[in-house]
Design an enzyme around this catalytic site. Structure first.
Site: not given
Ligand code: BES
Ligand code: ZN
Length: 635
Positions: A318, A405
């Protein structure tokens, strides 16, 4: 009547941001917990780009609106005609846009008309009120909170839920600055993700007023609010943590690395942390994600409070978004990997520097495993397995997976390998510098990369590097990346060794000792290996592994969740009781999705009964996604 079309540059918005663009958003908001409503005024300053503009089209999905007015130069309000378009069934997620008719000013022969179109800017004010069916807000009753004394609420706007709060150009192509005033009765706090400029107690209304500013232009999906009985603890000069009352000092210890992560990222990108303050907000368990990069106020799941900092990579992730995502933003959801793939890449860079190369390699292995499962789950032919999926008419949340990702991450590793780590680091820094405050697609990165290589190397050598890179293929191809990255760690063999020890019941005491000493990430690789090769394990070995390794009591939620998935996939019902308790107290989709899917496969009816009885605790987004699984997996 105007025919409404999704915008061709971002098919998840109806707004006409090429003709008029929102520059400054001023919000004045309050909460009515009894009626589950957030309400107030949104006053927006727009820049007019097309001087013959007739309508302003804003995204809207749910809230009631009233008093749509133009604010003229003397700060007087002039009523405007507007209509709300009805729900379009096949584009339901996009909502019911608000069309503000500027020509109506002319028809009324209003003196403002000439005024408006002689100027470059106009200001519109709208009152809004959300109702209890707002998907972008979750309300918790006081019984659902830690102290059980006060209700709680929080928002989640990514990807296209800002429009469920108030009318806005809800597209990451548009960035604006914000001024926000929140009001609430003490002892509750009502926070916005921005910089707190002033606060006071208003004795007339008996409300606590906070005034925030966000002076770095941000996309609408980063708008964030939270209200509840909150407590704050400092972590370092610019970092701190907000939690429900009673948790702050514990959380501050867990997130002690926040400052280091910021410094390492600043160093890697050769670019300062521009947002000044970095606070983390620990939400109740129903928060559907691990973390959400809301500016100045990262939202996280309480599952990160593992006690051993074993989930601090989420914080690294984040924090990385402060550059990749929040400064340089994907211009539409088709380019989501430009936010998340780059941030994954940064996350692992930071972990490599903070925790060592081995740790970062393990994370890549865990990530690669999740990529493989996601592609298998969708099918290699599904467009959700490409880095540029087609989201027309669907909610981007429904296409959410690890593909952007991990495939994005692997593509960047590939690009890094072509030029070497030091050069790539410089390219990343130049990319941030060139595109900060802007919205981009992947071709913008490509141009920085190619320009760098062309400047760095002589013609022939540059071409040698650039000619082998097939950008289009990487970005558009479905299925597994055709270039296989090697992710090896010195632990890979150790993991295999331990698995054999269990299968052969060979020196279990020693195996236990090895396992205990492993970092959580190695344990995850071990458990994933079992999950992927379930046919080699009979139930008794699996139960033995659980007993010997004391899997459920001691470990963090990532470990627990994968253990439960193993038992469900193996068709074992021994853990059902524990799984139900887990599902009643966890709202993170990363856990809910695999566990419900495995449970549905094993026992649809009981899973359904349980879900129907307990879904009330989940976030509306999670509820919808799990409900979709039940619908699509129904026999
Ligand atoms: N921005 C995302 C979360 C998100 C993505 C919310 C799409 C709504 C729609 C956040 O930065 C994220 O990727 N969170 C991951 C963290 C992990 C990759 C370390 C999570 O929540 O698992
Ligand atoms: Zn993210």
């Amino acid at each position: 009547m105007l025919e409404l079309k999704a915008n061709s540059e971002d098919i998840n918005t109806y707004s006409n941001f090429q003709e008029i663009v929102q520059k400054e958003v001023e919000l004045d908001v309050s909460i009515d917990f009894d009626n589950k409503s957030m309400f107030g005024t949104v006053k927006t300053k727009y820049e007019i780009i097309n001087q013959s503009l007739e309508n302003i089209i804003l995204d809207l999905h749910g809230p009631e609106i009233s008093n749509v007015c133009l604010i003229n130069e003397d700060y007087e309000k002039v009523d405007l005609d507007c209509i709300i378009y009805d729900k379009n069934k096949d584009k339901e997620a996009l909502g019911t846009p608000l069309v503000i008719n500027l020509l109506s000013l002319k028809e009324k022969d209003n003196k403002e008309y000439e005024n408006v179109f002689n100027k470059k800017e106009i200001m519109i004010s709208i009152e809004f009120k959300t109702n209890e069916n707002c998907n972008g807000i979750q309300y918790l009753t006081k019984e659902q909170t830690r102290t059980k004394e006060y209700p709680f609420m929080f928002t989640q706007c990514e990807a296209i839920l800002c429009r469920t709060l108030f009318p806005i150009q809800d597209t990451p192509s548009v960035k604006s600055i914000y001024k926000v005033k929140t009001s609430i009765s003490p002892p509750l706090s009502f926070l916005f993700g921005g910089i707190l400029k002033s606060h006071y107690y208003d004795s007339a209304s008996k409300k606590k007023i906070n005034c925030y500013e966000q002076n770095i232009p941000i996309p609408s999906y980063l708008v964030a609010f939270v209200a509840g009985e909150l407590e704050y603890a400092k972590i370092s000069k610019r970092c701190g943590v907000w939690t429900e009352k009673g948790l702050a000092s514990l959380a501050a210890k867990e997130f002690i690395d926040a400052e280091k992560y910021i410094e390492i990222a600043e160093n890697y990108l050769n670019h300062p942390y521009e947002w000044k303050v970095y606070n983390i907000l620990v939400l109740p368990f129903s928060f559907p994600f691990g973390g959400m990069e809301n500016p100045n106020l990262t939202f996280v799941t309480p599952a990160l409070l593992a006690g051993d900092r074993s989930m601090s990579n989420v914080i690294g992730h984040e924090i990385s978004h402060s550059w990749t995502g929040n400064l340089v933003t994907n211009k539409n959801w088709k380019n989501f990997w430009v936010n998340e793939g780059f941030t994954k890449f940064m996350e692992r860079k930071l972990d490599k520097i903070l925790l060592g190369e081995e740790m970062s390699k393990l994370e890549s292995i865990v990530g690669n495993n999740s990529l493989i499962s996601a592609i298998k789950m969708y099918g290699e032919d599904s467009y959700f397995t490409s880095l540029s999926p087609d989201f027309s008419g669907i909610d981007p949340d429904d296409g959410f997976s690890t593909v952007p990702y991990e495939k994005g991450y692997q593509f960047l590793c590939y690009l890094e390998e072509r030029v070497g780590e030091d050069n790539f680091k410089e390219i990343m820094g130049k990319y941030i510098e060139k595109y900060k405050y802007k919205s981009v697609d992947w071709t913008d990165f490509k141009s920085v990369y190619e320009e760098y290589v062309n400047n760095k190397y002589e013609g022939r050598n540059a071409r040698k590097i650039l000619n082998v890179i097939d950008w289009n293929k990487w970005v558009t191809e479905k299925g597994f990346p055709s270039y296989k990255m090697e992710f090896k760690s010195k632990y890979t063999e150790e993991v295999d060794d331990l698995i054999n020890k269990f299968i052969n019941k060979d020196n279990i005491e020693n195996a236990k000792k090895i396992f205990k000493e492993w970092h959580t990430n190695v344990k995850l690789v071990f458990l994933e290996k079992i999950l992927k090769n379930l046919e080699n394990f009979n139930e008794s070995i699996i139960l033995e592994i659980k007993k010997e390794l004391n899997l459920v009591e001691e470990y963090n939620d990532d470990v627990k969740a994968i253990w439960y998935e193993i038992t469900l996939e193996k068709g074992m019902k021994e853990e059902i009781e524990n799984i139900m308790n887990f599902l009643k107290t966890h709202g993170r989709l990363k856990y809910l999705k695999p566990l419900y899917i495995s449970w549905i496969k094993l026992d649809f009816n009981n899973a359904k009964t349980f879900f129907d009885e307990n879904k009330i605790v989940y976030h509306p987004i999670a509820r919808r996604i799990i409900q979709n699984k039940f619908d699509s997996m129904k026999k």
